[in-house]
Design an enzyme around this catalytic site. Structure first.
Site, PDB file in Angstrom:
ATOM      1  N   ASP A  13     -25.346 -20.268  21.203  1.00  0.00           N
ATOM      2  CA  ASP A  13     -26.121 -21.345  21.794  1.00  0.00           C
ATOM      3  C   ASP A  13     -27.126 -20.713  22.745  1.00  0.00           C
ATOM      4  O   ASP A  13     -26.897 -19.637  23.293  1.00  0.00           O
ATOM      5  CB  ASP A  13     -25.190 -22.313  22.530  1.00  0.00           C
ATOM      6  N   SER A  14     -28.234 -21.381  22.956  1.00  0.00           N
ATOM      7  CA  SER A  14     -29.333 -20.776  23.711  1.00  0.00           C
ATOM      8  C   SER A  14     -29.185 -20.889  25.220  1.00  0.00           C
ATOM      9  O   SER A  14     -29.908 -20.235  25.964  1.00  0.00           O
ATOM     10  CB  SER A  14     -30.644 -21.455  23.316  1.00  0.00           C
ATOM     11  N   GLY A  15     -28.267 -21.733  25.673  1.00  0.00           N
ATOM     12  CA  GLY A  15     -28.215 -22.085  27.084  1.00  0.00           C
ATOM     13  C   GLY A  15     -28.847 -23.436  27.350  1.00  0.00           C
ATOM     14  O   GLY A  15     -28.819 -23.941  28.469  1.00  0.00           O
ATOM     15  N   GLY A  16     -29.416 -24.030  26.297  1.00  0.00           N
ATOM     16  CA  GLY A  16     -30.041 -25.338  26.463  1.00  0.00           C
ATOM     17  C   GLY A  16     -29.067 -26.411  26.899  1.00  0.00           C
ATOM     18  O   GLY A  16     -29.427 -27.307  27.684  1.00  0.00           O
ATOM     19  N   GLN A  25     -33.945 -33.486  18.960  1.00  0.00           N
ATOM     20  CA  GLN A  25     -33.574 -34.332  20.090  1.00  0.00           C
ATOM     21  C   GLN A  25     -34.145 -35.729  19.875  1.00  0.00           C
ATOM     22  O   GLN A  25     -34.629 -36.049  18.799  1.00  0.00           O
ATOM     23  CB  GLN A  25     -34.063 -33.708  21.398  1.00  0.00           C
ATOM     24  N   GLY A  40     -28.176 -33.431  21.429  1.00  0.00           N
ATOM     25  CA  GLY A  40     -28.291 -34.616  22.261  1.00  0.00           C
ATOM     26  C   GLY A  40     -27.298 -35.707  21.921  1.00  0.00           C
ATOM     27  O   GLY A  40     -27.516 -36.877  22.249  1.00  0.00           O
ATOM     28  N   ASP A  97     -19.102 -28.044  15.782  1.00  0.00           N
ATOM     29  CA  ASP A  97     -18.393 -27.241  16.778  1.00  0.00           C
ATOM     30  C   ASP A  97     -17.912 -28.149  17.887  1.00  0.00           C
ATOM     31  O   ASP A  97     -18.479 -29.228  18.116  1.00  0.00           O
ATOM     32  CB  ASP A  97     -19.305 -26.162  17.373  1.00  0.00           C
ATOM     33  N   CYS A 141       1.578 -27.740   7.695  1.00  0.00           N
ATOM     34  CA  CYS A 141       0.674 -26.729   8.244  1.00  0.00           C
ATOM     35  C   CYS A 141       1.307 -25.343   8.141  1.00  0.00           C
ATOM     36  O   CYS A 141       2.498 -25.171   8.420  1.00  0.00           O
ATOM     37  CB  CYS A 141       0.343 -27.057   9.698  1.00  0.00           C
ATOM     38  N   CYS A 168       0.171 -22.620   9.872  1.00  0.00           N
ATOM     39  CA  CYS A 168      -0.280 -21.779  10.987  1.00  0.00           C
ATOM     40  C   CYS A 168       0.913 -21.081  11.648  1.00  0.00           C
ATOM     41  O   CYS A 168       2.080 -21.391  11.373  1.00  0.00           O
ATOM     42  CB  CYS A 168      -1.049 -22.606  12.011  1.00  0.00           C
ATOM     43  N   CYS A 195       3.467 -23.408  13.361  1.00  0.00           N
ATOM     44  CA  CYS A 195       4.271 -24.277  12.504  1.00  0.00           C
ATOM     45  C   CYS A 195       5.237 -23.517  11.599  1.00  0.00           C
ATOM     46  O   CYS A 195       6.291 -24.044  11.234  1.00  0.00           O
ATOM     47  CB  CYS A 195       3.349 -25.154  11.662  1.00  0.00           C
ATOM     48  N   HIS A 228      -2.766 -23.759  16.428  1.00  0.00           N
ATOM     49  CA  HIS A 228      -2.466 -24.894  15.541  1.00  0.00           C
ATOM     50  C   HIS A 228      -3.625 -25.888  15.498  1.00  0.00           C
ATOM     51  O   HIS A 228      -4.015 -26.352  14.415  1.00  0.00           O
ATOM     52  CB  HIS A 228      -1.204 -25.615  16.000  1.00  0.00           C
TER      53      HIS A 228
END
Length: 372
Positions: free
Chosen positions: A92-95, A188, A215, A265, A303, A305, A308, A334
């Protein structure tokens, strides 16, 4: 170097399966991307992260600039070697910190002056500086520096943030020429359709390797997020990955996939894990609850993982109640696996032609149970 191929599409929705090719591997979409803000997904090692099925990880330009500094990471050979992760990385840019640290910054057309949350010193972040830092970090995908307006905000304020975001993208693109990294622009426009359309058209005109929808998840009702996504995706290039920033709940991901989004994300899975909460079949279970004290079943029988397959609900309850770090790590692993299994299952359903039946009911606000 960067290519996106759509391999299958749902005939009843806009959902699609694709492959995004990067120098550090292929990202199969739809795909959830774990957040590793400081070059680490909190509480989870890189090898544990790989076992969850993660393919691309996020890191944050602003925070890595503060600590340890991009020079340290560049000296290690780049962020992949620094964090011991050989898959694709997006920075990420920091925006977003323009939004989240609004009380500590001031914004103008040149860029942003931050008051450091560490020592109070002034830090200037311009589009050019954000790109220079990301080049030093060596991420595969770098995000354009943008201004993310809060919710609620007036149409005039959002229009100004859009204008600035577009101006900054022009400056970012000039810095990043010949860097060997993929620049994603960010649409945006808040909850204003006209501004969203103008922003989508402007960002798309740069012919970038990918486009993000920014946004959202800044305080607006979730139905506003759905409305924005439904309106925007038909305006974006079909041959580029679409990335919806900051979304991590099953319903919101399913609705976004049904509308043609590819990447997601969110800090939610690890944040919940660190607070003793597990995601199980779309529900949130508080492992501190006494009902788990003598429950010797796996957390989720479906699951595979680490948590589990090797431990019981009773043991996880014990770890959480004892404030043992292992418990928080296991729940984080998990929860990440949970979201990655979910996006994998959607991809399989799209390929097999049953996405509309198995997942799109969420688009109609159904509480139907899904087998994935």
């Amino acid at each position: 170097m960067f290519e996106f191929q759509v391999q299958s599409q749902c005939i009843h929705t806009r959902a699609r399966v694709g492959c995004f090719y990067t120098p550090h591997g292929v990202v199969n979409t739809p795909r959830f991307m774990p957040v590793g803000t400081a070059a680490t997904v909190k509480g989870v090692s890189s090898s544990q992260l790989a076992e969850t099925g993660a393919e691309m990880v996020l890191a944050n330009t602003f925070h890595l600039h503060l600590q340890p500094g991009e020079d340290v990471i560049a000296g290690a050979g780049g962020i992949h070697k620094f964090m011991g992760w050989d898959g694709p990385v997006l920075t990420d840019s920091g925006g977003f910190q323009v939004f989240s640290l609004s009380k500590l910054n001031r914004v103008d057309d040149r860029g942003v002056i931050f008051r450091s949350p560490r020592d109070g010193s002034e830090i200037e972040l311009t589009p050019e500086r954000a790109m220079e830092i990301q080049v030093s970090l060596g991420a595969d995908v770098v995000m354009a520096f943008d201004q993310c307006p809060p919710f609620p905000a007036s149409e005039t304020d959002v229009e100004e943030a859009c204008r600035r975001t577009h101006h900054w993208l022009d400056r970012c693109s000039k810095v990043l020429d010949n860097s060997g990294q993929a620049l994603f622009g960010i649409v945006q426009g808040g909850c204003f359709k006209t501004l969203r359309e103008q922003s989508a058209n402007y960002i798309s005109s740069f012919d970038l390797p990918g486009i993000a929808i920014g946004g959202v998840s800044v305080g607006e009702p979730v139905e506003q997020i759905h409305s924005i996504v439904r309106y925007l995706t038909p305006l974006l290039p079909v041959d580029r990955p679409r990335y919806l920033m900051g979304i991590g709940s099953l319903r919101e991901i399913a609705i976004a996939v049904a509308n043609g989004v590819d990447l997601f994300d969110c800090v939610l899975p690890t944040r919940l894990g660190r607070h003793g909460t597990a995601l199980v079949r779309g529900e949130r279970w508080n492992l501190r609850n006494a009902r788990f004290r003598n429950d010797h079943r796996p957390l989720d029988e479906s699951c595979s993982c680490l948590a589990c397959t090797n431990h019981t609900r009773a043991y996880l309850h014990h770890l959480i109640r004892s404030d043992e770090i292992l418990g928080l790590t296991l729940l984080s692993i998990h929860n990440l696996s949970h979201l990655l299994r979910f996006t994998n299952a959607m991809g399989k359903a799209i390929r097999s032609g049953c996405f509309a039946e198995d997942f799109a009911p969420w688009n109609k606000h159904s509480s139907a149970s899904h087998t994935w």
